[in-house]
Design a protein around this motif. Structure first.
Motif, PDB file in Angstrom:
ATOM      1  N   SER A   9      35.232  27.920   5.828  1.00  0.00           N
ATOM      2  CA  SER A   9      35.650  28.619   4.619  1.00  0.00           C
ATOM      3  C   SER A   9      36.702  29.624   5.044  1.00  0.00           C
ATOM      4  O   SER A   9      36.951  29.831   6.224  1.00  0.00           O
ATOM      5  CB  SER A   9      34.460  29.335   3.976  1.00  0.00           C
ATOM      6  N   SER A  10      37.334  30.235   4.074  1.00  0.00           N
ATOM      7  CA  SER A  10      38.251  31.322   4.406  1.00  0.00           C
ATOM      8  C   SER A  10      38.229  32.324   3.269  1.00  0.00           C
ATOM      9  O   SER A  10      38.040  31.962   2.110  1.00  0.00           O
ATOM     10  CB  SER A  10      39.666  30.800   4.655  1.00  0.00           C
ATOM     11  N   HIS A  11      38.408  33.565   3.609  1.00  0.00           N
ATOM     12  CA  HIS A  11      38.334  34.654   2.631  1.00  0.00           C
ATOM     13  C   HIS A  11      39.663  35.409   2.624  1.00  0.00           C
ATOM     14  O   HIS A  11      40.639  34.944   2.061  1.00  0.00           O
ATOM     15  CB  HIS A  11      37.149  35.556   2.949  1.00  0.00           C
ATOM     16  N   ASP A  12      39.698  36.560   3.261  1.00  0.00           N
ATOM     17  CA  ASP A  12      40.921  37.365   3.253  1.00  0.00           C
ATOM     18  C   ASP A  12      42.003  36.763   4.139  1.00  0.00           C
ATOM     19  O   ASP A  12      41.706  36.080   5.131  1.00  0.00           O
ATOM     20  CB  ASP A  12      40.607  38.765   3.763  1.00  0.00           C
ATOM     21  N   LEU A  13      43.252  37.077   3.787  1.00  0.00           N
ATOM     22  CA  LEU A  13      44.367  36.759   4.679  1.00  0.00           C
ATOM     23  C   LEU A  13      45.353  37.908   4.663  1.00  0.00           C
ATOM     24  O   LEU A  13      45.438  38.677   3.694  1.00  0.00           O
ATOM     25  CB  LEU A  13      45.041  35.444   4.308  1.00  0.00           C
ATOM     26  N   VAL A  14      46.086  38.032   5.750  1.00  0.00           N
ATOM     27  CA  VAL A  14      47.159  39.022   5.875  1.00  0.00           C
ATOM     28  C   VAL A  14      48.375  38.309   6.441  1.00  0.00           C
ATOM     29  O   VAL A  14      48.275  37.568   7.427  1.00  0.00           O
ATOM     30  CB  VAL A  14      46.761  40.184   6.809  1.00  0.00           C
ATOM     31  N   LEU A  15      49.530  38.526   5.817  1.00  0.00           N
ATOM     32  CA  LEU A  15      50.793  37.981   6.301  1.00  0.00           C
ATOM     33  C   LEU A  15      51.546  39.088   7.020  1.00  0.00           C
ATOM     34  O   LEU A  15      51.885  40.112   6.432  1.00  0.00           O
ATOM     35  CB  LEU A  15      51.618  37.443   5.130  1.00  0.00           C
ATOM     36  N   GLU A  16      51.792  38.880   8.304  1.00  0.00           N
ATOM     37  CA  GLU A  16      52.477  39.875   9.127  1.00  0.00           C
ATOM     38  C   GLU A  16      53.559  39.157   9.913  1.00  0.00           C
ATOM     39  O   GLU A  16      53.262  38.352  10.799  1.00  0.00           O
ATOM     40  CB  GLU A  16      51.479  40.556  10.064  1.00  0.00           C
ATOM     41  N   ALA A  17      54.849  39.424   9.558  1.00  0.00           N
ATOM     42  CA  ALA A  17      55.976  38.700  10.166  1.00  0.00           C
ATOM     43  C   ALA A  17      55.760  37.205   9.939  1.00  0.00           C
ATOM     44  O   ALA A  17      55.566  36.785   8.807  1.00  0.00           O
ATOM     45  CB  ALA A  17      56.116  39.064  11.637  1.00  0.00           C
ATOM     46  N   ASP A  18      55.770  36.399  10.995  1.00  0.00           N
ATOM     47  CA  ASP A  18      55.582  34.958  10.829  1.00  0.00           C
ATOM     48  C   ASP A  18      54.162  34.512  11.148  1.00  0.00           C
ATOM     49  O   ASP A  18      53.918  33.334  11.424  1.00  0.00           O
ATOM     50  CB  ASP A  18      56.559  34.192  11.738  1.00  0.00           C
ATOM     51  N   LEU A  19      53.243  35.460  11.101  1.00  0.00           N
ATOM     52  CA  LEU A  19      51.857  35.130  11.386  1.00  0.00           C
ATOM     53  C   LEU A  19      50.972  35.438  10.178  1.00  0.00           C
ATOM     54  O   LEU A  19      51.122  36.476   9.535  1.00  0.00           O
ATOM     55  CB  LEU A  19      51.344  35.915  12.595  1.00  0.00           C
ATOM     56  N   VAL A  20      50.046  34.523   9.898  1.00  0.00           N
ATOM     57  CA  VAL A  20      49.007  34.756   8.903  1.00  0.00           C
ATOM     58  C   VAL A  20      47.686  34.923   9.650  1.00  0.00           C
ATOM     59  O   VAL A  20      47.312  34.083  10.486  1.00  0.00           O
ATOM     60  CB  VAL A  20      48.904  33.597   7.897  1.00  0.00           C
ATOM     61  N   TYR A  21      46.992  36.020   9.368  1.00  0.00           N
ATOM     62  CA  TYR A  21      45.666  36.259   9.928  1.00  0.00           C
ATOM     63  C   TYR A  21      44.646  35.885   8.863  1.00  0.00           C
ATOM     64  O   TYR A  21      44.678  36.405   7.745  1.00  0.00           O
ATOM     65  CB  TYR A  21      45.502  37.733  10.305  1.00  0.00           C
TER      66      TYR A  21
END
Length: 635
Positions: free
Chosen positions: A546-558
């Motif tokens: 599953s996946s919940h939160d995400l953060v986009l930072e430069a060219d990376l998604v956490y």
């Protein structure tokens, strides 16, 4: 395993003594820097005026001698949720996802782990007699473990019931076991060879979960039906006497007994959760009488009674209840625990947490040892937190709705204003003096926050069950079980322009340069070349995850990927997202990135501070040639 934990603890002390930050430089992507090891209260034991409570992965020893001012005497961090706690002869036996820990609590200020038994699949119930632990596990039946030498526990007996063994209580030479739909009585005078004496299968039993013994009467807790009294004066012929139903809607989950009193817990599942503590007079077990019930503010898990007190683990706190007058239960005090953390933001050397325990602020300036700098109890779960222009916006699943805090002093927020809301906002997105509240109850609310002390709802539009809102120019993309495109060029007059059902569910979103990134059992990437018809152009699936939160930072998604831990995804080519780093954690629910730090909210297991991954890629998108930054192997 114990040696490894002690080594980690020793290294953390060295980090602090030698000026921690300098020693942390050069750490690789997603390497753990620090932990805030506090979470949900799900287990509790009461011995005299000392309570032992599971605070996420940490055992707290609490003096409740003054119930109005409970005081933590000592603590010991283990691993995973604390499932059950039993104390005997100054040793606490604590079951976790690792196994059963034996902990010396003779000095409450300095609990010391003595040993660990790992050969059981999640010990969900424990009973202790003369240094022997009787444990039930999901698939292990009943295990009988000799802890007389705590550093070297060994299995000396076992018993496999017909069903799943849920709970056990031992009195003298007899063990009383419940296994889904029956009560089983075993002779354990020789623990190595437990012998079946009797079994009661009653039509009234539907799902028997817990058991407590008092003399010749056994009290069986049924998940659906409540509590039943069983005469076991003749162990080979147990006989059902009577029952007490659950007083109000919900399910029963835990039982305890003391003399002529039996307590049991019930809980409900809903937007606010909650449950109750119930006290039963069993002076005449054939005619048990419900004396009183007390609703609990959190989702109740377990209770224990001793003397004139009951202690309740209700997820968010240790609740202390006066039972000295059994017909009139009342709260005496409570002690907050970490609670279940759903969302996190990082800024100004602090982590801002939203969860079942309310709104919490941690000082992370020393990231190896985060500490609480402020805490605000909310009337319901805090679901989401968003930071913008020195303000924190917190959505609450309760009457407070939206709370707005001034972060002029980052560690001591000041409440400026609030807006009651009829529906809970799963996410708060802020832009240009407006807050956009995504609700699972089919609407998107737009709030004017230009005057933070007096927020005003200016519009509400039906947009489907929404979990998240991505703002891109004049458009808001409201996503959940469907994707709606809303014109918000005039925030007070939003217009739904298009909507499409989705064969998947979206949990969170981010947007950059007209490209939408959605968390949905992995990562989905959409373009908005045609703003009214977003089109999926990229996909990274997580098998069984599953996946919940995400953060986009430069060219990376956490990505916070639940049981799948933390994933870092390279999106320099949006049509071909690829995982470049992975970190296994407890259930990863929320995630935030601030500078070179990553904060991971682990639901009911606290918060981890990890090293960021900014240096993982070259400018051209290829992985760094520095091998220490290469991703860990991933499932």
């Amino acid at each position: 395993m114990r040696f490894e934990r002690e080594l980690v603890a020793a290294l953390l002390v060295i980090v602090v003594l030698l000026g921690g930050e300098s020693l942390l430089r050069g750490q690789s992507c997603l390497e753990t820097i620090g932990e805030w090891p506090y979470g949900s209260a799900t287990s509790v034991e009461l011995v005299g005026s000392t309570a032992y409570v599971g605070n996420g992965p940490t055992l707290w020893i609490v003096d409740v001698g003054d119930p109005s001012a409970p005081m933590v005497l000592g603590e010991l961090t283990l691993w995973g949720a604390l499932l059950q706690i039993k104390v005997s002869s100054e040793i606490a036996y604590v079951s976790t996802s690792l196994g059963i820990h034996a902990i010396d609590v003779s000095n409450p200020a300095n609990p010391v782990e003595l040993g660990l038994f790992e050969g059981i699949d999640r010990a969900i119930a424990l009973s202790v007699a003369d240094g022997v632990v009787y444990a039930t596990g999901n698939s292990d039946g009943l295990l009988i473990i000799d802890f007389s030498t705590p550093s070297s526990p060994v299995v000396i007996g076992e018993y496999s019931p017909p069903g799943v063994a849920y709970s056990v209580d031992v009195q003298g030479s007899l063990a009383y076991l419940v296994d889904e739909d029956s009560l089983i009585i075993l002779d354990v005078s020789s623990p190595a060879t437990p012998t079946l004496l009797g079994r009661l299968i009653a039509p009234e039993f539907h799902w028997t979960l817990d058991v407590a013994v008092s003399g010749t009467v056994v009290y069986v807790l049924d998940f659906f039906e409540g509590v039943f009294a069983v005469d076991v004066s003749i162990p080979t012929e147990p006989a059902l006497l009577a029952g007490v139903p659950i007083p109000f809607s919900g399910w029963a989950s835990s039982i305890d007994s003391q003399g002529d009193l039996v307590s049991f817990i019930s809980y409900t599942v809903g937007s606010l959760g909650g449950g109750g503590l119930h006290l039963v007079d069993v002076t005449d077990p054939s005619q048990p009488l419900l004396l009183d019930s007390l609703e609990t503010p959190g989702e109740t898990y377990e209770a224990a009674i001793s003397g004139g007190l009951a202690v309740v683990a209700d997820g968010n706190a240790l609740q202390i209840v006066d039972i000295s007058t059994p017909t009139s239960l009342g709260y005496l005090g409570h002690l907050l625990v970490g609670g279940s953390v759903r969302d996190v933001e990082l800024a100004n050397g602090h982590a801002y947490l939203a969860g079942s325990g309310g709104f919490t602020v941690l000082d992370t300036s020393s990231p190896w040892m985060p500490t609480v700098s402020a805490r605000f109890e909310t009337q319901g779960r805090a679901l989401d937190v968003s930071l913008d222009s020195g303000l924190a916006y917190v959505s609450v699943d309760g009457p407070e709705g939206l709370l707005i805090y001034d972060l002029g002093d980052p560690g001591v927020p000041v409440l400026l204003g609030s807006l009651a809301s009829a529906s809970a906002a799963e996410e708060v997105s802020v832009r240009g003096g407006y807050a956009f509240l995504a609700s699972p109850f089919l609407d998107l609310k737009i709030v004017d926050i230009s005057v933070p002390s007096a927020p005003i709802e200016v519009a509400s539009v039906v947009a489907g069950a929404s979990q998240t809102t991505a703002l891109n120019g004049d458009y808001a993309y409201s996503a959940g079980s469907q994707l709606a495109v809303i014109d918000v060029s005039v925030p007070s007059n939003p217009v739904v322009l298009a909507s499409q059902g989705l064969p998947f569910s979206i949990s969170d979103s981010a947007v950059r340069n007209g490209v939408l990134y959605f968390s949905s059992s992995g990562l989905r990437v959409f373009d908005t070349v045609d703003p009214l018809s977003p089109n999926q152009i990229g996909l990274l699936s997580l098998a069984g995850g599953s996946s919940h939160d995400l953060v986009l930072e430069a060219d990376l998604v956490y990505l916070a990927a639940g049981l799948g831990g933390v994933r870092v995804v390279d999106v320099s080519a949006p049509t071909a997202p690829r995982q470049v780093a992975y970190r296994g954690t407890s259930y990863a629910r929320g995630i935030a990135v601030g500078g070179d730090r990553v904060a991971v909210a682990k639901d009911g297991q606290g918060l981890s501070i990890l090293q960021g991954c900014a240096g993982l890629l070259f400018a051209d998108g290829f992985e760094s040639g520095d091998t220490v930054a290469w991703p860990q192997s991933s499932p």
